[in-house]
Design an enzyme around this catalytic site. Sequence first.
Site, short mmCIF file in Angstrom:
data_model
loop_
_atom_site.label_atom_id
_atom_site.label_comp_id
_atom_site.label_asym_id
_atom_site.label_seq_id
_atom_site.Cartn_x
_atom_site.Cartn_y
_atom_site.Cartn_z
CG HIS A 193 8.35 53.31 42.18
ND1 HIS A 193 7.41 52.73 43.22
CD2 HIS A 193 7.97 54.73 42.41
CE1 HIS A 193 6.57 53.53 43.49
NE2 HIS A 193 6.75 54.80 43.01
CG ASP A 194 8.97 56.76 44.70
OD1 ASP A 194 9.26 57.04 43.80
OD2 ASP A 194 7.58 57.01 45.20
CE LYS A 252 8.98 60.09 46.33
NZ LYS A 252 7.45 60.07 46.34
CG HIS A 257 12.72 60.64 43.82
ND1 HIS A 257 12.23 61.70 43.06
CD2 HIS A 257 12.07 59.56 43.48
CE1 HIS A 257 10.98 61.11 42.58
NE2 HIS A 257 10.85 59.89 42.71
CG HIS A 298 9.38 56.23 38.76
ND1 HIS A 298 10.98 56.18 39.37
CD2 HIS A 298 8.77 56.75 39.50
CE1 HIS A 298 10.85 56.75 40.54
NE2 HIS A 298 9.40 57.36 40.83
CG HIS A 299 9.31 60.68 38.43
ND1 HIS A 299 7.80 60.97 38.35
CD2 HIS A 299 9.75 60.30 39.36
CE1 HIS A 299 7.72 60.69 39.44
NE2 HIS A 299 8.59 60.51 40.26
CG ASP A 344 4.70 57.40 40.64
OD1 ASP A 344 4.57 57.02 41.74
OD2 ASP A 344 5.24 58.33 40.07
#
Length: 489
Positions: A351-352, A355, A380, A404-405, A433
């Site tokens: 998911h990240d 970054k 990101h 996811h944010h 998260d």
Amino acid sequence: MTILQSPLTRIGDADAFSLIIREPNQVNLPRNGQHSENSTHLALADIMSAMSHALDLVEGQPAGHCIRCCWIGTRIGQTLGLDDAALSELYYAIILKDLGCSSNAARICSHYLTDDILFKRNAKTMDGSLPQVLRFVLQHTGLQSDMSERFRTVLTALRTGPQMAKELVETRCIRGADIALQMRFSQTVAEAIRSLDEHWDGSGQPCGLKGETIPLFSQIALLAQVVDVFHTESGPRAACTEINARSGTWFNPAIVKTFNELSADTRFWHDLAANDLQAKVLALEPGRAKQTVDEDYLDDISKAFAQVVDAKSPFTAGHSDRVTNYTDMIARQLGYSPQKRRWLRRAALLHDIGKLGISNSVLDKPDKLTDQEFMIIKQHPVYSGDILLKVAAFSDIAQIARGHHERLDGNGYPDGLTGDQIDINTRIVTVADIFDALTADRPYRAAMPREKAFAIMDEMVGQAIDANCYVALKAAIAIEAIDLAQPAA
């Protein structure tokens, strides 16, 4: 945009600013599509070439850098007469040459007080001569610091330069080789990655290997890297000039000669600049080889790239694994099938991945971010979605990574999705998260006890996070605590 002035401003691994954004983004996307639960049998080359775009981000290189290097290096290998087995190992050694690149980012940032991504990009144009090194240090050290701090940092950088360079390269190359082995590549591929920065005359790093003691694939990969960097910046003539200037120092003269033969054909440069280069790379013999990826192998690849992501910052070490664990705990409580849980674990692991495109000067900043830095952070999940969309095996988790944010009330990022526009799989990863972000150390605060994290998340239910997912997490955590309290049989 208003951001609350509190330690919670940075909830979410230096990123869950979606908890406190007051001005929602008005751009909406369609809700997530359905994922495929069928067994995966995809060509290894397809996956690795697509995932290499993530490595380009962390090195600050224009998109497709690793693919272009692979094209250059494989063409050299073909001209040298390497057999199919050797060409295959060379192919993957080059396309994955930057696997360890995230592991020294935080140290570059802290030692030079600089943007690690810009630092890495510009470092690739240096030939290592003393005037270039001095100029580079002065141009890239402590630019955002006050005069006294910058002066001290420059002096430290100059005094420790050779040893620091060795350590940075060593960290990068050893880490990259280890990850290659975890992804089931051969020791030969791993050694090629480990020795990428060695020079023909013995002046390279980290071991000072010289001449034929440097693995052949490392020699070819480094030359291909320099060709692409200078060709992308200044064109074919600049690339040829640089390669020939370093013949006998950085590069094996015999390989330079082979490159000169290739570069004399204008079709070589035309193909290198073509929009369909990735297809051409996949059409090379190593790309056509019947090396397929099943579900188990796909899990290994996901875990390996999660390590690349988490190595970017000391504050995210283990983050992807923990989010994956919490995600799986929630999914199990919600009755997901084993196959669907396996698929969702991959989404959590990756998911990240975006970054990798964010400088540690922002990721690891201990203070409140500026509006500009906040806008950078918000990119990101966009990068994550874009990278995963390139990979056929991961395209069905791309929207989870991008979303996811997001918040149920529409105050999330990057797309300001609301309510039913955010599917249940994304909601699960979001809860996992946030919980990990609260209960792990961050540059701006220490880890919170679980009780305090739950108290904060209680206030977020229905606005930022899904109630059912949150209840499932709390139930799973409670069961885990009971199991841990049971005496061993």
